[in-house]
Motif scaffolding. Sequence first.
Motif, PDB file in Angstrom:
ATOM      1  N   LYS A 317       0.754  -1.244  -0.182  1.00  0.00           N
ATOM      2  CA  LYS A 317       0.054   0.086  -0.064  1.00  0.00           C
ATOM      3  C   LYS A 317       0.834   1.264  -0.015  1.00  0.00           C
ATOM      4  O   LYS A 317       2.051   1.178   0.577  1.00  0.00           O
ATOM      5  CB  LYS A 317      -0.842  -0.062   1.523  1.00  0.00           C
ATOM      6  CG  LYS A 317      -1.622   1.130   1.403  1.00  0.00           C
ATOM      7  CD  LYS A 317      -2.498   1.353   2.805  1.00  0.00           C
ATOM      8  CE  LYS A 317      -3.399   2.403   3.143  1.00  0.00           C
ATOM      9  NZ  LYS A 317      -3.922   2.480   4.451  1.00  0.00           N
ATOM     10  N   VAL A 318       0.404   2.243  -0.654  1.00  0.00           N
ATOM     11  CA  VAL A 318       0.965   3.456  -0.737  1.00  0.00           C
ATOM     12  C   VAL A 318       1.067   4.180   0.531  1.00  0.00           C
ATOM     13  O   VAL A 318      -0.083   4.736   0.846  1.00  0.00           O
ATOM     14  CB  VAL A 318       1.097   4.248  -2.101  1.00  0.00           C
ATOM     15  CG1 VAL A 318       1.744   5.609  -2.083  1.00  0.00           C
ATOM     16  CG2 VAL A 318       1.068   3.577  -3.169  1.00  0.00           C
ATOM     17  N   LYS A 352       2.398  -0.927 -15.223  1.00  0.00           N
ATOM     18  CA  LYS A 352       1.437  -1.863 -15.942  1.00  0.00           C
ATOM     19  C   LYS A 352      -0.036  -2.015 -15.513  1.00  0.00           C
ATOM     20  O   LYS A 352      -0.059  -2.021 -14.252  1.00  0.00           O
ATOM     21  CB  LYS A 352       2.252  -3.222 -16.335  1.00  0.00           C
ATOM     22  CG  LYS A 352       3.338  -2.987 -17.118  1.00  0.00           C
ATOM     23  CD  LYS A 352       3.811  -4.634 -17.114  1.00  0.00           C
ATOM     24  CE  LYS A 352       3.169  -5.409 -17.866  1.00  0.00           C
ATOM     25  NZ  LYS A 352       3.836  -6.625 -18.107  1.00  0.00           N
ATOM     26  N   HIS A 353      -0.973  -1.943 -16.202  1.00  0.00           N
ATOM     27  CA  HIS A 353      -2.463  -2.509 -15.726  1.00  0.00           C
ATOM     28  C   HIS A 353      -2.908  -3.365 -16.873  1.00  0.00           C
ATOM     29  O   HIS A 353      -2.971  -2.901 -18.000  1.00  0.00           O
ATOM     30  CB  HIS A 353      -3.041  -0.964 -15.987  1.00  0.00           C
ATOM     31  CG  HIS A 353      -2.601   0.125 -15.163  1.00  0.00           C
ATOM     32  ND1 HIS A 353      -2.234   0.112 -13.585  1.00  0.00           N
ATOM     33  CD2 HIS A 353      -1.695   1.144 -15.288  1.00  0.00           C
ATOM     34  CE1 HIS A 353      -1.577   1.274 -13.391  1.00  0.00           C
ATOM     35  NE2 HIS A 353      -1.238   2.014 -14.535  1.00  0.00           N
ATOM     36  N   PRO A 354      -3.405  -4.606 -16.393  1.00  0.00           N
ATOM     37  CA  PRO A 354      -3.419  -5.140 -15.022  1.00  0.00           C
ATOM     38  C   PRO A 354      -1.985  -5.574 -15.050  1.00  0.00           C
ATOM     39  O   PRO A 354      -1.288  -5.856 -15.699  1.00  0.00           O
ATOM     40  CB  PRO A 354      -4.364  -6.007 -14.831  1.00  0.00           C
ATOM     41  CG  PRO A 354      -4.507  -6.524 -16.136  1.00  0.00           C
ATOM     42  CD  PRO A 354      -4.351  -5.401 -17.137  1.00  0.00           C
ATOM     43  N   MET A 359       3.760  -3.688  -6.330  1.00  0.00           N
ATOM     44  CA  MET A 359       3.832  -2.182  -6.386  1.00  0.00           C
ATOM     45  C   MET A 359       3.171  -1.598  -7.223  1.00  0.00           C
ATOM     46  O   MET A 359       2.281  -0.775  -7.217  1.00  0.00           O
ATOM     47  CB  MET A 359       5.372  -1.784  -6.757  1.00  0.00           C
ATOM     48  CG  MET A 359       6.636  -2.734  -5.922  1.00  0.00           C
ATOM     49  SD  MET A 359       6.302  -1.993  -4.243  1.00  0.00           S
ATOM     50  CE  MET A 359       7.786  -2.854  -3.345  1.00  0.00           C
ATOM     51  N   ASP A 360       2.827  -2.237  -8.638  1.00  0.00           N
ATOM     52  CA  ASP A 360       1.897  -1.820  -9.714  1.00  0.00           C
ATOM     53  C   ASP A 360       0.572  -1.776  -9.089  1.00  0.00           C
ATOM     54  O   ASP A 360      -0.300  -0.985  -9.224  1.00  0.00           O
ATOM     55  CB  ASP A 360       2.216  -2.716 -10.897  1.00  0.00           C
ATOM     56  CG  ASP A 360       3.352  -2.332 -11.642  1.00  0.00           C
ATOM     57  OD1 ASP A 360       4.006  -1.445 -11.288  1.00  0.00           O
ATOM     58  OD2 ASP A 360       3.639  -2.889 -12.570  1.00  0.00           O
ATOM     59  N   ILE A 361       0.264  -2.615  -8.333  1.00  0.00           N
ATOM     60  CA  ILE A 361      -1.128  -3.000  -7.814  1.00  0.00           C
ATOM     61  C   ILE A 361      -1.535  -2.015  -6.788  1.00  0.00           C
ATOM     62  O   ILE A 361      -2.520  -1.395  -6.802  1.00  0.00           O
ATOM     63  CB  ILE A 361      -1.294  -4.489  -7.201  1.00  0.00           C
ATOM     64  CG1 ILE A 361      -1.271  -5.485  -8.140  1.00  0.00           C
ATOM     65  CG2 ILE A 361      -2.628  -4.484  -6.483  1.00  0.00           C
ATOM     66  CD1 ILE A 361      -1.242  -6.935  -7.801  1.00  0.00           C
TER      67      ILE A 361
END
Length: 836
Positions: A317-318, A352-354, A359-361
């Motif tokens: 989580k950020v 990237k998505h998805p 980290m990307d999530i």
Amino acid sequence: MPSIPKQISEYILMGLTQEQVRKNRIKYGANEISSSKKKGIFQMLLGVVLEPMILLLISISIVYLLLGDQGEALLLLGSVIGIITITFIQEKKTETAISALRSLASPRTNVIRDRQILRIEGKDVVFDDLLILNEGDRVPADAELISDRLFSCDESLLTGESVPVTKSQSNPVFCGSLVVSGEGVCRVTAVGNHTEIGKIGRKIADEAVGRTLLEVEVARLVRNIFIVAASLCVILALYFGIARSQWLQGLLSGLTLAIGLMPEELPLVLTIFFALGAFRLSTKNVLVRRSSIIETLGAATVLCSDKTGTITKNKMKVGFVVTKSETCELNPNVNLSEDTKELLHIAYCASKHPSFDPMDIAISDCWDLLEHDDDSALLSVRDFPLSPDHLTMVRVLKEEEQFVSYAKGSPEAVFDLCQFTGPDLEFWTEKTNELAKQGFRVLGVAKSESPSKEIPNERKQVKFRFYGLLAFLDPIREIVPLAVKTAYESGIRVIMITGDYPETAKNIADQIGLKESHLVYTGKEFSNLSEEEMQKVIRKCNIFSRVSPEDKWRIVRMLKADGEIVAMTGDGVNDAPALRTANIGVAMGERGTDVAREAADIVLLDDSFSSILESVRIGRQIFDNLKKALGYLIGVHIPIVGITFFPIIFDWPIIVLSAVHIVFMEMVIDPTCTIVFERESAESDLMKRKPRETSEPLLDRELFINSLIQGAFSLLSVVSSYWITELFLKGDSSPKVVSTATFVTLVFSNLFLILANRSLHESMWSRMRIPNRTIRYVFSGTIAVLILSMYLPGMNTMFRFVPLNFLQFSTAILVAFVGVLFYDMTKVLVSRSLRG
């Protein structure tokens, strides 16, 4: 059949043939990890039958059968069958529930065989197979990477660390890992029990599972009572044989005395308590694999917990966004500045998505929460992915006929990309180090200074501007701080054992309120200590970081050697040896591995940390209520034995109880009343008490004295009813009136003792305020059967009863009540005296 990608076409000839697959499966075995074998019906029956109490019951039943008393023999054998049936049903229900948990048992995977790409189940993989692994695949066996394209995987189920590990050619990949980015071709090097997971499984199998504290205590209690009963049986038999020359009567009387003295209900009581306790826990998402372990959990003094996935969510989580002008902690109510929003948008476009990368999530979740989705970031015209040489991710997006580059990655790599020097480099390096010391995972974020008219051929072809840092954290589960507080109030020490960094562990410990959070030992530091130094550290340190599975196993063993009752929680393969070694192993059900579940005694189906404390509460309640039930069982046997043999020994005019009456008392009232005690609400101070000492016996001095006193008062009531009816109320009635009235007093004395035993320290009047619905059913059911046995033709003949008039019936009840009333007052005085 899946199509063959161009980049792996060169390996298509290297796959196994079906003949090689068959030979390798025979030679190296199947790709399945051996688990504990389910007990067969015969094993289950044998385990129950070999219990000392059951052997005694069976032996006595056989003797009665040989002596011609078939009714008594059949009744006793019926009780044995009832106990075995309940145990069998509970075992089957638990094993069925465990089997239903195997959601990750056999992941599907792509292999190259016979010049084709086939998708098969993981259990069908064999040694030397050629695997094709893509983003999102779970690795089905240990393998060596022979070709890769930006390959990285999450090994947290093995190592406990949630940060992905970058792999390159010739690196090993391990069974159970999750591919989070890239793709690769691997050659299988180990399957089944020969994988790293399998080796841990063998260590689990070698670790013996001991009996629980309560099982040991009950075995000791049964043995002692058996010795007393056998001695009295012999004495009584000798008395009849020598003094009266009635050897057969002496043998029968001695065996009946043994039945009256032996608490043959105790195995049934334990089974009912633990079976219903396990059922109650299952409604709270706690699966108990070995129901008797619940009581041990109630006595736990130390709770050792893994961090990743247990205390934390194992989901990045950020936490903070750091720009040149501010440091912003993200939460749902924060008002973001334009600089912070811009930085988050750049990070979103650089991801990237998805994606399977945590980290990307985390970045995607953060942006979706704070802003609307940005579809323009989903497609890029060119990507420069993370690689060992370039620890940055650069994505090129087309914006208004021009191309903009977005970058994120290791701060040092992004600094280099932005060509930082001088004060800027010093400033951002200091910020990065501050966040890292607090346990955050830090990424730098940058964007090309100006759009380019052409798509860049490499990431350093454009000039980047640095925008700031993102600090990621693995957030704690919201309920954990309260659970830790409850544990401390209950006298339970909490220790965190994790594979993560020391600073991260300290930060998490502070958040959850762990004591002595400043003191941290790494696995290496701990291993370098002497045995004596280790023991000192074990007694004061509550945080162990960067530990290996061997370290966890050693820590748990040393705590047990120090006299602690250890509960160990975990979800990964690396936790399994410690789970098996601990007094109570608690595995996570949602994310946990099969190896961890098999090693554990308890599985938390919802992975909720608070469920552990609920298990502790129920464990303590079970032991508390079990003591009440045991005190009652001992107490009610005293009047049964007394009124059976007083008339025989002292030549009273009427024999009161026969074998059928004793069986009625023991097989109807006693088991039913244990259900009452099992449903009894917990005492108000239950979770404020310290864990009971391991040396504290189930039948302690206070309980033993109370049991004798209540038995004595109950016996006095029954004897008083006998003589009151014989001398004053019988009149010209049948002599059976005396035995009937005495039996009524015995039954009601037992019922009133239920009320008196609802608390070992409070009066039955104060306990009346707390409802227990089963009491009314026990009272109404028992009284109904009693009345039918006296007044219903046929039944009164079988029980050898006669109808009582109102005066005889009410007097019998009143005498029983007065006796229990005196006991209740005495109980409170005894409790105060012993505790004072």
